[in-house]
Enzyme design. Structure first.
Site, short mmCIF file in Angstrom:
data_model
loop_
_atom_site.label_atom_id
_atom_site.label_comp_id
_atom_site.label_asym_id
_atom_site.label_seq_id
_atom_site.Cartn_x
_atom_site.Cartn_y
_atom_site.Cartn_z
N GLY A 267 -9.06 -7.08 9.30
CA GLY A 267 -7.94 -6.39 9.90
C GLY A 267 -7.46 -7.04 11.18
O GLY A 267 -6.65 -7.96 11.16
N TYR B 117 -5.68 10.75 4.26
CA TYR B 117 -4.32 11.00 3.81
C TYR B 117 -4.34 11.79 2.50
O TYR B 117 -5.39 12.19 2.02
CB TYR B 117 -3.55 9.69 3.72
CG TYR B 117 -3.48 9.01 5.06
CD1 TYR B 117 -2.89 9.65 6.15
CD2 TYR B 117 -4.05 7.75 5.27
CE1 TYR B 117 -2.86 9.06 7.41
CE2 TYR B 117 -4.01 7.15 6.53
CZ TYR B 117 -3.42 7.82 7.59
OH TYR B 117 -3.40 7.24 8.82
N GLN C 287 0.85 -1.19 0.00
CA GLN C 287 0.00 0.00 0.00
C GLN C 287 0.89 1.24 0.00
O GLN C 287 1.70 1.44 0.91
CB GLN C 287 -0.91 0.03 1.23
CG GLN C 287 -1.91 1.18 1.16
CD GLN C 287 -2.67 1.40 2.44
OE1 GLN C 287 -2.10 1.82 3.45
NE2 GLN C 287 -3.97 1.11 2.43
N ARG D 209 -7.62 2.13 -2.44
CA ARG D 209 -8.49 2.04 -1.27
C ARG D 209 -9.19 3.38 -1.05
O ARG D 209 -8.56 4.44 -1.11
CB ARG D 209 -7.67 1.69 -0.02
CG ARG D 209 -8.55 1.25 1.16
CD ARG D 209 -7.73 0.92 2.38
NE ARG D 209 -8.39 -0.10 3.20
CZ ARG D 209 -8.35 -0.15 4.52
NH1 ARG D 209 -7.69 0.76 5.21
NH2 ARG D 209 -8.95 -1.12 5.18
#
Length: 367
Positions: free
Chosen positions: A318, A181, A99, A228
């Site tokens: 997760g 982000y 990622q 994502r």
């Protein structure tokens, strides 16, 4: 219930996955000096029974290093260090995507090298604090608004990082356009107040994300590229706005035109965030015809339902992968899960709470 779909093989671009269970990207902060290490190689190798592993966020440049001990992929030393991770995962038959995450305004000067800068679409600080190893929690700073030259530079940085990831042995990369982000900072009108071609309309706000997705696809192949997204997410001080549905539906449509391998849609409601409406999930499913990964608070049975119905092609988990390194194997064999998770060790720098969770056979031996 028929529980065979989750454990069937799946073709993701050029990569054949052993099953449809994905290990979601999770920040773990073990990369001392931003360099992957043997501890990280052990961690990912232990979890290779997942159909696909997506790494924690990895910075494409010094400017993108938001958190303490966040790994990078912009130096030769980092590329070489990541090879122990990919070799370990592949040795156990696993597949792994890196990622790529540029933190943007979600960083601090103490967490980046000298000469690097905290950059964002606009000079608007996010509310909240960030951890620094030197001085503890610090208020998030006002970032520097990116010039057009810096926007062009960040696109090149992502391309170089993607090429570095492939050189390091990764099967592909995921662009992190979620969780507040840099890429999501461009998508949101709250963090993006630009008046040039990168701000204002939906078409302008998604421009950088599409440019990076296209450039990376040209560099390493579209079948090796995923992204994502987190519509309705509020992490990183991302308030909701009226055009959320329209923004992500249009983005899905344009990403579909590019033909990238997958979209990864995360719903944080299980951990206290707002729920992502089923309607936007369905809109993305309709607009994006390649692989859709859904994640967020799934039980195995709900995952099987969504996989069997075709609503999701893959489902990501997760925290269960943290306390169960053999999570996929446990589900396949019907073994009970270890539900004990030591939250105090999630973001530390040691092996404790990282590589010392047992596999089921070890539990039986030590019982």
């Amino acid at each position: 219930m028929n529980t065979t779909t989750a454990f069937s093989a799946y073709q993701l671009g050029d990569v054949t996955l052993n099953n449809r269970l994905v290990m979601a990207p999770m920040t773990r902060n073990r990369a001392l000096h931003n360099l992957p290490n043997k501890l990280m190689a052990t961690y990912y190798t232990q979890r290779a029974s997942a159909g696909l592993i997506i790494t924690e966020g990895v910075s494409p440049s010094p400017n993108g290093l938001g958190y303490a001990r966040m790994p990078g992929i912009f130096s030769e030393a980092q590329v070489d260090a990541w090879k122990q991770v990919t070799e370990g995962v592949h040795s156990r038959g696993g597949k792994i995507f890196m990622q790529l995450m540029h933190a943007g305004r979600m960083g601090h000067g103490l967490n980046i090298p000298q000469g690097a800068r905290i950059l964002a679409p606009s000079a608007i600080a996010a509310q909240g604090e960030i951890w620094t190893d030197q001085e503890g929690k610090k208020k998030l700073p006002v970032p520097q608004a990116m010039s057009k030259g810096q926007i062009e530079e960040v696109t090149i940085e992502f391309v170089t990082a993607a090429l570095n990831a492939i050189e390091a042995g990764f099967d592909g990369i995921e662009l992190h356009a979620a969780n507040g982000y840099l890429l999501e900072q461009f998508l949101s009108p709250h963090s993006n107040k630009r008046t040039d071609e990168y701000g204002g309309s939906i078409e302008n706000r998604i421009r950088l994300v599409l440019a990076i997705a296209e450039a990376v696809s040209d560099a390493i192949g579209k079948d090796r590229v995923g992204i994502r997204v987190s519509p309705y997410g509020v992490l990183g001080d991302m308030p909701h706005y009226a055009e959320i549905d329209a923004t992500y539906t249009y983005l899905a449509n344009k990403l579909n035109d590019l033909g990238i391998a997958y979209m990864h849609l995360v719903d944080h409601s299980a951990s206290g965030g707002p729920e992502v409406p089923v309607s936007i999930k369905r809109s993305i499913r309709e607009e994006f015809t390649n692989t859709l990964i859904l994640s967020g608070g799934y039980t195995f049975y709900r995952a099987e339902e969504d996989l069997a119905s075709g609503f999701a092609d893959l489902v990501a988990f997760g925290k269960p992968f943290i306390s169960n390194p053999d999570f996929a194997d446990r589900l396949r064999k019907g073994f009970p899960l270890n539900i004990k998770l030591d939250a105090s060790t999630l973001y530390t720098s040691t092996a404790k709470g990282y590589i010392d969770y047992p596999v089921f056979e070890e539990e039986m031996v030590n019982a």
